[in-house]
Write a protein that holds these residues in place. Structure first.
Motif, PDB file in Angstrom:
ATOM      1  N   GLY A 180      27.984  20.054 -23.693  1.00 47.65           N
ATOM      2  CA  GLY A 180      27.847  19.468 -25.135  1.00 47.65           C
ATOM      3  C   GLY A 180      27.807  20.708 -26.212  1.00 47.65           C
ATOM      4  N   HIS A 181      27.914  22.092 -25.727  1.00 49.65           N
ATOM      5  CA  HIS A 181      27.960  22.910 -26.477  1.00 49.65           C
ATOM      6  C   HIS A 181      28.344  24.368 -26.159  1.00 49.65           C
ATOM      7  CE1 HIS A 181      24.657  25.202 -24.289  1.00 49.65           C
ATOM      8  NE2 HIS A 181      24.281  24.056 -24.108  1.00 49.65           N
ATOM      9  N   VAL A 182      28.857  25.053 -26.887  1.00 48.49           N
ATOM     10  CA  VAL A 182      29.605  26.458 -26.473  1.00 48.49           C
ATOM     11  C   VAL A 182      28.527  27.466 -27.345  1.00 48.49           C
ATOM     12  CG1 VAL A 182      31.277  28.318 -26.557  1.00 48.49           C
ATOM     13  CG2 VAL A 182      31.971  25.620 -25.908  1.00 48.49           C
ATOM     14  N   ASP A 183      27.959  28.445 -26.810  1.00 43.23           N
ATOM     15  CA  ASP A 183      27.059  29.500 -27.282  1.00 43.23           C
ATOM     16  C   ASP A 183      27.709  30.805 -27.667  1.00 43.23           C
ATOM     17  OD1 ASP A 183      24.287  27.922 -27.128  1.00 43.23           O
ATOM     18  OD2 ASP A 183      25.331  28.241 -25.088  1.00 43.23           O
ATOM     19  N   ILE A 184      28.639  31.029 -27.044  1.00 46.72           N
ATOM     20  CA  ILE A 184      29.331  32.272 -26.964  1.00 46.72           C
ATOM     21  C   ILE A 184      30.941  32.140 -27.087  1.00 46.72           C
ATOM     22  CG2 ILE A 184      29.861  34.687 -26.122  1.00 46.72           C
ATOM     23  CD1 ILE A 184      26.841  34.485 -24.877  1.00 46.72           C
ATOM     24  N   LEU A 185      31.812  32.569 -28.109  1.00 44.03           N
ATOM     25  CA  LEU A 185      33.155  32.587 -27.899  1.00 44.03           C
ATOM     26  C   LEU A 185      33.807  33.825 -28.161  1.00 44.03           C
ATOM     27  CD1 LEU A 185      35.869  31.469 -28.450  1.00 44.03           C
ATOM     28  CD2 LEU A 185      35.568  31.124 -30.854  1.00 44.03           C
ATOM     29  N   VAL A 186      34.536  34.329 -27.077  1.00 44.17           N
ATOM     30  CA  VAL A 186      35.184  35.751 -27.030  1.00 44.17           C
ATOM     31  C   VAL A 186      36.918  35.432 -27.314  1.00 44.17           C
ATOM     32  CG1 VAL A 186      35.547  38.021 -25.886  1.00 44.17           C
ATOM     33  CG2 VAL A 186      33.725  36.538 -25.745  1.00 44.17           C
ATOM     34  N   ALA A 197      38.757  23.480 -27.279  1.00 42.24           N
ATOM     35  CA  ALA A 197      37.522  23.577 -27.699  1.00 42.24           C
ATOM     36  C   ALA A 197      36.956  22.416 -27.198  1.00 42.24           C
ATOM     37  CB  ALA A 197      37.700  23.641 -29.224  1.00 42.24           C
ATOM     38  N   ARG A 198      37.732  21.219 -27.038  1.00 43.83           N
ATOM     39  CA  ARG A 198      36.738  19.910 -26.778  1.00 43.83           C
ATOM     40  C   ARG A 198      36.455  20.256 -25.267  1.00 43.83           C
ATOM     41  NH1 ARG A 198      40.687  17.590 -30.469  1.00 43.83           N
ATOM     42  NH2 ARG A 198      42.243  17.412 -28.892  1.00 43.83           N
ATOM     43  N   GLU A 199      37.495  20.515 -24.496  1.00 39.96           N
ATOM     44  CA  GLU A 199      37.290  20.671 -22.912  1.00 39.96           C
ATOM     45  C   GLU A 199      36.108  21.760 -22.810  1.00 39.96           C
ATOM     46  OE1 GLU A 199      40.709  21.350 -20.819  1.00 39.96           O
ATOM     47  OE2 GLU A 199      41.690  19.653 -21.200  1.00 39.96           O
ATOM     48  N   ALA A 200      36.109  22.881 -23.330  1.00 38.08           N
ATOM     49  CA  ALA A 200      35.047  23.939 -23.336  1.00 38.08           C
ATOM     50  C   ALA A 200      33.599  23.321 -23.671  1.00 38.08           C
ATOM     51  CB  ALA A 200      35.413  24.996 -24.148  1.00 38.08           C
ATOM     52  N   THR A 201      33.644  22.337 -24.575  1.00 35.93           N
ATOM     53  CA  THR A 201      32.193  21.781 -25.078  1.00 35.93           C
ATOM     54  C   THR A 201      31.866  20.937 -23.992  1.00 35.93           C
ATOM     55  OG1 THR A 201      32.838  22.151 -27.408  1.00 35.93           O
ATOM     56  CG2 THR A 201      31.255  20.148 -26.961  1.00 35.93           C
ATOM     57  N   GLY A 202      32.985  19.998 -23.311  1.00 36.54           N
ATOM     58  CA  GLY A 202      32.355  19.184 -22.304  1.00 36.54           C
ATOM     59  C   GLY A 202      31.983  19.709 -21.151  1.00 36.54           C
ATOM     60  N   LEU A 203      32.549  20.843 -20.686  1.00 36.64           N
ATOM     61  CA  LEU A 203      32.174  21.588 -19.761  1.00 36.64           C
ATOM     62  C   LEU A 203      30.781  22.357 -19.752  1.00 36.64           C
ATOM     63  CD1 LEU A 203      35.688  23.105 -18.331  1.00 36.64           C
ATOM     64  CD2 LEU A 203      34.034  21.527 -17.184  1.00 36.64           C
ATOM     65  N   GLY A 204      30.724  22.768 -21.148  1.00 37.97           N
ATOM     66  CA  GLY A 204      29.401  23.451 -21.489  1.00 37.97           C
ATOM     67  C   GLY A 204      28.198  22.477 -21.702  1.00 37.97           C
ATOM     68  N   ALA A 254      20.942  33.808 -19.851  1.00 32.24           N
ATOM     69  CA  ALA A 254      20.765  32.392 -18.913  1.00 32.24           C
ATOM     70  C   ALA A 254      20.677  31.407 -20.062  1.00 32.24           C
ATOM     71  CB  ALA A 254      19.433  32.535 -18.277  1.00 32.24           C
ATOM     72  N   GLY A 255      21.254  30.165 -19.472  1.00 31.81           N
ATOM     73  CA  GLY A 255      21.293  29.020 -20.376  1.00 31.81           C
ATOM     74  C   GLY A 255      22.420  29.148 -21.499  1.00 31.81           C
ATOM     75  N   ARG A 256      23.343  30.176 -21.540  1.00 34.91           N
ATOM     76  CA  ARG A 256      24.061  30.327 -22.642  1.00 34.91           C
ATOM     77  C   ARG A 256      25.406  29.683 -21.937  1.00 34.91           C
ATOM     78  NH1 ARG A 256      22.360  34.304 -26.162  1.00 34.91           N
ATOM     79  NH2 ARG A 256      19.936  34.162 -25.950  1.00 34.91           N
ATOM     80  N   VAL A 257      26.245  29.222 -22.729  1.00 31.15           N
ATOM     81  CA  VAL A 257      27.697  28.893 -22.471  1.00 31.15           C
ATOM     82  C   VAL A 257      28.639  29.761 -22.957  1.00 31.15           C
ATOM     83  CG1 VAL A 257      29.446  27.183 -22.303  1.00 31.15           C
ATOM     84  CG2 VAL A 257      27.389  26.432 -21.979  1.00 31.15           C
TER      85      VAL A 257
END
Length: 250
Positions: free
Chosen positions: A85-91, A76-83, A7-10
């Motif tokens: 301001g951050h991405v916690d997990i990258l697969v 990466a920029r779009e993901a950070t925006g949707l998240g 919970a709370g992770r992007v």
């Protein structure tokens, strides 16, 4: 929702519109993550997102063409925006796996395989890992293959690209691990997906070489990825977790 340990992770999952990626996106969402489903097919992406939302999860689709550096950085920029301001997990799951004799591989084949399987994860980590390191927390899971550990006829191009990804895992552990970013690899064996359906009986024959004697289901690979992405693996760094039915053990 039966578990909310994320919970709370992007979580950004590449190649998430089908197969292992879709199963991983669904499982991470079940565990509470806001999942960003990345892929080229918007219709399939919308289907994955809708299924996650129907089960009470949070997900968004992000269009992604991983064949060029500019498009990867844009992802990466779009993901950070949707998240937020951050991405916690990258697969780093997306990959292409053409099989065939080395002499038949065209220059375009070689370039495309390395663009998607090696360069795209490299650029995504370059964009996202520094921010993870600044916050002192993050998890990166690279999806490799048994063909990176064993010599397989017809798999020189594919296997070598994933072997490069395996080495990137080790290098990123040294680079980002001291600042709280965990980097690990999951190495699947033959798996039943839309992408491998064209292999027909060859998939079963390849899987029969392993002690398990059968192909994996995408959900079985997703469980390993989700483990490495979560806090249960808090002391796991630089691991290569083989989920191949025992093939690389014999």
């Amino acid at each position: 929702m039966t578990s909310v340990d994320l919970a709370g992770r992007v979580a950004l999952v590449t190649g998430a519109t089908s197969g292992i990626g879709a199963a991983t996106a669904a499982l991470l969402a079940e565990r509470g993550a806001h999942v960003l489903v990345a892929g080229r097919d918007a219709a399939r992406g919308a289907h994955v997102v809708a299924a996650i939302r129907t089960r009470g999860g949070k997900a968004d689709f992000v269009a992604a063409d991983l064949r060029t550096a500019d498009s990867v950085r844009q992802l990466a920029r779009e993901a950070t925006g949707l998240g937020g301001g951050h991405v916690d997990i990258l697969v780093n799951n997306a990959g292409i796996y053409p099989l065939g004799p080395t002499e038949r591989a065209s220059r375009s084949d070689v370039d495309t395989v390395y663009d998607v399987n090696v360069k795209a994860p490299f650029y995504l980590v370059a964009e996202l890992a520094p921010e993870m390191a600044e916050r002192g927390r993050g998890a990166i899971v690279n999806v490799s293959t048994q063909a990176a550990q064993k010599g397989m006829a017809g798999a020189a191009l594919y296997g070598s690209s994933k072997a490069a990804l395996d080495q990137l895992t080790r290098s990123w552990v040294a680079e980002y691990g001291p600042r709280g970013v965990r980097v690990n690899t999951v190495s699947p064996g033959p798996t039943r997906t839309q992408g491998t359906a064209a292999m027909g009986d060859d998939l079963d024959a390849l899987a029969a070489e392993a002690p398990a004697g059968r192909p994996a289901e995408p959900e079985e690979i997703a469980e390993a990825i989700a483990y490495l992405a979560g806090d249960s693996a808090s002391f796991v760094q630089g691991a290569l977790l083989a989920v191949d039915g025992g093939r690389t053990a014999i």
